[in-house]
Design a protein around this motif. Structure first.
Motif, PDB file in Angstrom:
ATOM      1  N   LYS A  12       0.840  -1.202   0.000  1.00  0.00           N
ATOM      2  CA  LYS A  12       0.000   0.000   0.000  1.00  0.00           C
ATOM      3  C   LYS A  12       0.875   1.252   0.000  1.00  0.00           C
ATOM      4  O   LYS A  12       0.596   2.215  -0.709  1.00  0.00           O
ATOM      5  N   LYS A  15       2.259   1.789  -3.441  1.00  0.00           N
ATOM      6  CA  LYS A  15       1.206   2.318  -4.326  1.00  0.00           C
ATOM      7  C   LYS A  15       0.969   3.798  -4.043  1.00  0.00           C
ATOM      8  O   LYS A  15       0.796   4.602  -4.972  1.00  0.00           O
ATOM      9  N   THR A  19       1.390   6.911  -6.633  1.00  0.00           N
ATOM     10  CA  THR A  19       0.304   7.865  -6.856  1.00  0.00           C
ATOM     11  C   THR A  19       0.764   9.282  -6.568  1.00  0.00           C
ATOM     12  O   THR A  19       0.450  10.214  -7.317  1.00  0.00           O
TER      13      THR A  19
END
Length: 72
Positions: A12, A15, A19
């Protein structure tokens, strides 16, 4: 069990970093465009992108702290 959770959080975190980098590039692009177009529409988009980018950065910091607590 904690190892699985840590791995999930690590994915996570990765990611979120990706982003954040995406939004950084978009902010840079819009900032360059704003040199030519000073309209309110581009300003509104830029402000929204920056707020989103900041929220992601906050999420990254929060997750990092959570991972540090889990490691101990």
């Amino acid at each position: 069990m904690a190892t699985g959770s840590m791995a999930k959080n690590s994915k996570k975190l990765k990611k979120l970093h990706e982003t954040h980098q995406y939004y950084s590039r978009k902010v840079d692009e819009i900032t360059e465009e704003r040199k030519k177009d000073r309209g309110y529409g581009s300003k509104e988009i830029l402000m929204r992108l920056k707020k989103t980018k900041l929220a992601i950065k906050d999420s990254i910091e929060s997750l990092k702290k959570k991972l540090e607590l889990t490691k101990k």
